[in-house]
Design an enzyme around this catalytic site. Sequence first.
Site, PDB file in Angstrom:
ATOM      1  CE1 TYR A   1      -2.383  -3.710   0.568  1.00  0.00           C
ATOM      2  CE2 TYR A   1      -0.908  -3.811   2.072  1.00  0.00           C
ATOM      3  CZ  TYR A   1      -1.545  -3.250   1.009  1.00  0.00           C
ATOM      4  OH  TYR A   1      -0.850  -1.849   0.600  1.00  0.00           O
TER       5      TYR A   1
ATOM      6  CB  SER B   1       2.331  -0.589  -7.023  1.00  0.00           C
ATOM      7  OG  SER B   1       2.996   0.427  -6.366  1.00  0.00           O
ATOM      8  CE  LYS B   2       0.165  -5.764  -1.715  1.00  0.00           C
ATOM      9  NZ  LYS B   2       0.523  -6.986  -1.341  1.00  0.00           N
ATOM     10  NE  ARG B   3       7.149  -0.676  -4.839  1.00  0.00           N
ATOM     11  CZ  ARG B   3       7.357  -0.919  -6.182  1.00  0.00           C
ATOM     12  NH1 ARG B   3       7.963   0.069  -6.909  1.00  0.00           N
ATOM     13  NH2 ARG B   3       6.989  -1.921  -6.824  1.00  0.00           N
TER      14      ARG B   3
END
Length: 489
Positions: free
Chosen positions: A17, A248-250
Site C-alpha cells: 500500500y 516507513s511502514k515498519r
Amino acid sequence: MIDEKARTRFAPSPTGYLHVGGIRTAVFAWLVARQSGGQFVLRLEDTDKKREVEGSDKHLMESLRVLGLKYDEGPDIGGPFAPYRQSERLDNYKAWAQKLIDAGRAYADPYTAEEVQGFREEAQRNKQPFLYRNHRPENTQPWDGAKPLRFKSDPKPYKWHDTIMGDLSTGPEVIDDFILVKSDGYPTYNFAHIIDDAEMQITHIIRGQEFIASVPNYLNLYEALNIAPPIMATAPHVLGPDGKKKLSKRDGAKDVLDYVRDGFLPEVLVNFIVSLGWNDGTEQEIFTREELIQKFSLDRVQKSGAHFDERRLAWMNGAHIRQLNLDDLYKRTVGEGDKSQEIGVRNFWPEEARKQPDEYKKQVLALVQERLKYFAELPELTRFFFIDLPISPELISGNKQLNKFSGSELASMLEQAKHALEQSSFTVQDITDRLNQLLERTGQKPGVLFSLIRIATTQAPASPALAETLAILGKETALQRINRQLTAF
Ligand code: GLU
C-alpha cells in the site's frame, strides 16, 4: 509555475500500500502536470517479481482515484504509450539493451554471486571502495540471457541541476558498471525507468531521495543511449514522528486509504501531503485543490526532510470540516458525496443512530461540527444523543469540581436543576436563561452546576455546549435522565 506542458509520472512498484510519504511524489507530479496543462502518467514498475504483492496494483490505483489524483494514462486506461506495466514492455528493454551491446557498452556478467562477493570482500580488506568495473572481464561471452547484462560505464565527473536539491556534482569514482537486465530476464529499475521515461516522453522525474546517489550512473547511461535526461526533482524523505528516521511502514505508517476509511477528507489528505515540505512563502496552510494547482512549485519544496505529524493532519481535517456546509458535511458522514464508499467507507454514525431521522442527526452534527476532527470520532462524540448510556459514577468521582461534594449535596443541586428545567420551554435561549438564574440562586459555579447537569444528561466524558445539547435531547429525555441519576446518589 511551469510554462510548458509537462508530462510527469508516478512509477510505483506494486509491493504494497501507499502511505503519505510514498504518495507524496505522486501528488507533486500530479500538480505539476495539472498546472502546466500537461499529462500525469501512472506506470507500474513490476520488474521485481520477488517483492510483488498481489492486488497492490489495484490498491495503488484506488488510492490515486480516491484522493482525486486522476491520471491521464495508465495500465487500466491505456494511452498513447501503452502498455504502462513494465512487465509488458520487456521487448522494448531488450531492443535498447541490444543497441548498447552493439555499441560495445554492455556485456554479459560472467561471475557467480560468490565470485562477486569475493571481490567485495577483497576491496574491504584493502580498504578500497568496491567497484565492479575494476573486475570487468577481458573477453566477454555473447549475452544469452542466462547471465545478467551489465552496463559498461565511462567514469567521469558530473554536474547537474536538481529542481529541489539545487546544483549537484560528483567525481568519477561513483560511476560503476551496473546491471541492466537480470538473469531472470527482467530489467533493473536503473535501466527500465530510463527507457520508459524516454519512450513515454516524460519531461520531469519527480522521485524520492533514495535514488539521488544513483543519478550520476543514470547520467552516464543517458549519454551512452544518446537520450537527453528529463528535468529531475528529488523530494527529501518524509520523516516519521520522531523527526529522525524516514517514515516507513515498519514504524506503523498507515495506508492513505485507511485515513479515508477513518473519515479524513481526501482533499485534506492532499493538502496535508503537499504541505509536507512545501509552502507558498506565506503563513497559509489550508489550500483548496485549485489553489494548490496554481501555487505549487517544485523549487519551493524544502531540501531537508519534512516531518510527519498526525496531529497536524487531524487539525487540518477539523479546520476543513468546520468550513463545510451542513448538508455537504452530513452527506460525507453517511458515506456519500465522494468516491469514498467504493473503498469501504461506511456510514460513520453509531449503530444506534441508524433509525433516527436525518434531520435529528443533522442537528447533532451541527453541534459537534466545531470539535469533530475526523468522522470516526462521531460515535464517541454523539452516542448519548441516541441511547441512554449507563450511569458512570467515575464521571463524578473523577471530576475535580464535583468530587468535593457529598452524594446528598449533589442530589439536592440536581433536584434544583430539575425544577428549573421542568419550567423551561426547552428552546436554547430559555434553557440558557433558566440555567443562569439557577447559578444566581444557588451561588454555584458553572463548573460545578453545569458539569453535574451535563454528566447526568449525557453520561459522557465530554459534550458540546450544555443548553444546545439539552435542547436537542428534548425535555422528556433530559428530565428522565436526571431522574435516573438522582436515584443513583
Ligand atoms: N519504482 C520506483 C519506486 O517504487 C519508482 C521511482 C521513480 O519514481 O522513478 O520507488
